[in-house]
Design a protein around this motif. Structure first.
Motif, PDB file in Angstrom:
ATOM      1  N   ARG A 147       0.831  -1.204   0.000  1.00 51.97           N
ATOM      2  CA  ARG A 147       0.000   0.000   0.000  1.00 51.97           C
ATOM      3  C   ARG A 147       0.869   1.259   0.000  1.00 51.97           C
ATOM      4  NH1 ARG A 147      -5.238  -0.166   0.369  1.00 51.97           N
ATOM      5  NH2 ARG A 147      -6.273  -2.163   0.727  1.00 51.97           N
ATOM      6  N   ARG A 148       1.946   1.223   0.763  1.00 53.11           N
ATOM      7  CA  ARG A 148       2.850   2.377   0.765  1.00 53.11           C
ATOM      8  C   ARG A 148       3.544   2.523  -0.585  1.00 53.11           C
ATOM      9  NH1 ARG A 148       4.000   0.391   6.012  1.00 53.11           N
ATOM     10  NH2 ARG A 148       5.860  -0.682   5.206  1.00 53.11           N
ATOM     11  N   LEU A 149       4.012   1.416  -1.143  1.00 54.04           N
ATOM     12  CA  LEU A 149       4.733   1.466  -2.414  1.00 54.04           C
ATOM     13  C   LEU A 149       3.858   1.982  -3.539  1.00 54.04           C
ATOM     14  CD1 LEU A 149       7.250   0.738  -4.135  1.00 54.04           C
ATOM     15  CD2 LEU A 149       6.277  -1.567  -4.386  1.00 54.04           C
ATOM     16  N   LEU A 150       2.606   1.517  -3.591  1.00 56.99           N
ATOM     17  CA  LEU A 150       1.707   1.850  -4.691  1.00 56.99           C
ATOM     18  C   LEU A 150       0.798   3.040  -4.384  1.00 56.99           C
ATOM     19  CD1 LEU A 150       0.669  -1.809  -5.633  1.00 56.99           C
ATOM     20  CD2 LEU A 150       2.409  -0.396  -6.740  1.00 56.99           C
ATOM     21  N   ALA A 151       0.876   3.541  -3.157  1.00 53.79           N
ATOM     22  CA  ALA A 151       0.037   4.671  -2.724  1.00 53.79           C
ATOM     23  C   ALA A 151      -1.445   4.357  -2.937  1.00 53.79           C
ATOM     24  CB  ALA A 151       0.440   5.946  -3.464  1.00 53.79           C
ATOM     25  N   ILE A 152      -1.855   3.192  -2.473  1.00 57.67           N
ATOM     26  CA  ILE A 152      -3.236   2.742  -2.630  1.00 57.67           C
ATOM     27  C   ILE A 152      -4.031   3.086  -1.379  1.00 57.67           C
ATOM     28  CG2 ILE A 152      -4.725   0.712  -2.806  1.00 57.67           C
ATOM     29  CD1 ILE A 152      -2.585  -0.583  -4.491  1.00 57.67           C
ATOM     30  N   ALA A 153      -5.197   3.717  -1.584  1.00 59.02           N
ATOM     31  CA  ALA A 153      -6.072   4.048  -0.466  1.00 59.02           C
ATOM     32  C   ALA A 153      -7.386   3.278  -0.511  1.00 59.02           C
ATOM     33  CB  ALA A 153      -6.350   5.550  -0.451  1.00 59.02           C
ATOM     34  N   THR A 154      -7.700   2.683  -1.644  1.00 55.04           N
ATOM     35  CA  THR A 154      -8.972   1.965  -1.769  1.00 55.04           C
ATOM     36  C   THR A 154      -8.941   0.669  -0.965  1.00 55.04           C
ATOM     37  OG1 THR A 154      -8.112   0.997  -3.807  1.00 55.04           O
ATOM     38  CG2 THR A 154      -9.624   2.846  -4.025  1.00 55.04           C
ATOM     39  N   PRO A 155     -10.088   0.235  -0.449  1.00 56.22           N
ATOM     40  CA  PRO A 155     -10.133  -1.053   0.243  1.00 56.22           C
ATOM     41  C   PRO A 155      -9.902  -2.199  -0.732  1.00 56.22           C
ATOM     42  CG  PRO A 155     -12.350  -0.195  -0.039  1.00 56.22           C
ATOM     43  CD  PRO A 155     -11.412   0.898  -0.479  1.00 56.22           C
ATOM     44  N   MET A 156      -9.568  -3.345  -0.183  1.00 58.03           N
ATOM     45  CA  MET A 156      -9.241  -4.501  -1.018  1.00 58.03           C
ATOM     46  C   MET A 156     -10.362  -4.834  -1.998  1.00 58.03           C
ATOM     47  SD  MET A 156      -8.153  -8.340   0.227  1.00 58.03           S
ATOM     48  CE  MET A 156      -6.633  -7.754   0.963  1.00 58.03           C
TER      49      MET A 156
END
Length: 362
Positions: free
Chosen positions: A197-206
Motif C-alpha cells: 500500500r505504501r509502495l503503490l500509494a493505494i487508499a482503496t479497500p481490497m
C-alpha cells in the motif's frame, strides 16, 4: 547435481510454475545447480527466482501457439514457426547436449512442456520429468489439418518421459507414463499488504482494488473503460494506460502481478494456469474473459467455476467496460485445491533424483 529445465517460451505461465517448483526444490537441496533453458528474458527469470542462483541458456524449445493477441490464436503463423523451429532444433540439441555433458555432473531434464526436451534427454542419456497441465498434443489436435501431425509427434515425445508432475486444472495427458498429481503451484508474494500500500500509494479497500492482467502480450484497453468504475483502483502493467486513466496504477518494474495480489480483491484476466493458481492461492475473485481457439481455455474455465470465486465475461463485455465489478462473485461449485503443489512437486523430484540420478545429498 544439475537440473536443466526446458521451459516453454509460449508465455510466462510455464516459467511461473517451474520457478515455484524449483524454488521449493532449492530449499530442500540448495547445492543442486539450476540451468534454465528458455528464450524468456533474463530479467523475467530473475524476477521469478529472486535471489536463487541459476544459469540461463537462451534456447527456444517449442512454439506453442502464436497469438494474434492475448485472446486469439494465429494458426498460419504457428505453422510457419513450427517448421522454422524444426529446422533449428538438430543443431541446438547437439550444442546443448555437448555443453551439458561437459559439465561432468549427473543431471535431470525437466520439460514444461516442450516436446523437444525428449530429444535433449535422449542425447544425454538422462532421465526426463515433465511438468504440466497439458501437452501441445492436446492443443494441436483440435486445430485439425496439418496440426494433427504435429500433435502426433508431440505425443511420441511425451511418451519418452519417466513421469509427469500433473498440475491442477489438467487436460487429458494420456502419455503412458506415471502421473504425479500435485496441488496449486503458485509462488509467494514478495511484500506484505502494508508495504504494498505504501509502495503503490493505494487508499482503496481490497474489495475495490482490482488487478488487470492478460499475460506477457497484454491486451490494449481504452482508458475510458476505467472511468466507468471511478470508485475502483486498478493495478496495470501498461505504462500508457496508467498515464491515461486516473484510477489506474502502474506496477513498478520488478513487481510481479503475484506480488500485487495481497492488496487486491479481484483480477480481470484471460484463462491462464498460473494466474489462476496465484489468484486462488491469494483468495482473489477471478473475472474471466473467455478465450477462443485454444483448447485449454474451456478446461480452465470449468476448473475456475469448480474451485474459485468468479464471474465470466465475454470479449464484447470486456471491450464495453461491462466488467461486473459491482456484482457478487459466483461461488465455487466444489472445494478449493490444496495450495502446497510446489512443495509436493519438489519432494517428488528430490526422491526421484536421489533414487535414480545420484547418491543422496550430492
Amino acid at each position: 547435481m544439475l537440473i536443466v529445465a526446458c521451459i516453454s517460451g509460449h508465455g510466462y505461465g510455464h516459467l511461473s510454475r517451474t520457478a515455484s517448483i524449483l524454488t521449493a526444490l532449492h530449499q530442500l537441496q540448495p547445492g543442486w545447480r539450476l540451468v534454465l533453458s528458455t528464450p524468456l528474458p533474463a530479467a523475467t527469470l530473475r524476477g521469478a527466482f529472486g535471489a536463487i542462483k541459476f544459469e540461463h541458456r537462451a534456447c527456444r524449445w517449442d512454439v506453442g501457439v502464436v497469438q494474434a493477441d492475448a485472446l486469439g490464436a494465429d494458426q498460419g503463423a504457428t505453422l510457419e514457426a513450427l517448421g522454422a523451429l524444426e529446422r533449428q532444433l538438430p543443431g541446438q540439441i547437439s550444442q546443448e547436449a555437448t555443453w551439458l555433458a561437459s559439465q561432468g555432473e549427473p543431471l535431470l531434464v525437466l520439460g514444461d512442456v516442450p516436446p523437444a526436451a525428449a530429444a535433449l534427454a535422449q542425447a544425454l542419456a538422462a532421465p526426463l520429468i515433465w511438468i504440466g497441465n497439458f501437452g501441445w498434443d492436446a492443443i494441436y489436435r483440435p486445430m485439425g489439418g496439418p496440426f494433427v501431425a504435429w500433435a502426433d509427434r508431440a505425443l511420441q515425445a511425451y511418451r519418452q518421459g519417466e513421469a509427469v508432475i500433473e498440475c491442477p486444472f489438467a487436460m487429458a495427458m494420456d502419455w503412458g507414463i506415471p502421473h504425479w498429481p500435485v496441488g496449486l503451484t503458485a509462488g509467494r508474494p514478495q511484500l506484505d499488504c502494508a508495504s504494498l500500500r505504501r509502495l503503490l500509494a493505494i487508499a482503496t479497500p481490497m474489495e475495490r482494488t482490482v488487478l488487470v492482467g492478460f499475460g506477457g502480450m497484454g491486451f490494449p484497453l481504452p482508458a475510458e473503460l476505467f472511468s466507468r468504475w471511478p470508485k475502483h483502483q486498478f493495478l496495470v502493467t501498461d505504462p500508457q494506460l496508467a498515464a491515461a486513466a486516473a484510477n489506474a496504477c502502474l506496477l513498478p518494474e520488478g513487481l510481479r502481478p503475484l506480488d500485487a495480489m495481497p492488496v487486491c480483491g479481484r483480477v480481470v484476466t484471460k484463462p491462464g494456469y498460473s494466474t489462476f493458481c496465484e489468484a486462488l492461492s491469494q483468495g482473489l475473485g477471478v473475472h474471466l474473459v473467455r478465450r477462443e481457439g485454444f483448447a485449454e481455455a474451456p478446461v480452465l474455465e470449468a476448473a475456475l467455476q469448480a474451485h474459485g470465486q468468479h464471474r465470466l465475461l465475454s470479449r464484447d463485455q470486456l471491450l464495453a467496460g461491462d466488467w461486473q465489478l459491482d456484482q457478487p462473485l459466483q461461488p465455487a461449485t466444489r472445494g478449493p485445491v490444496p495450495g502446497d503443489g510446489a512443495d509436493q512437486a519438489a519432494g517428488l523430484l528430490e526422491r526421484f533424483i536421489q533414487q535414480n540420478c545420484c547418491a543422496p545429498g550430492t
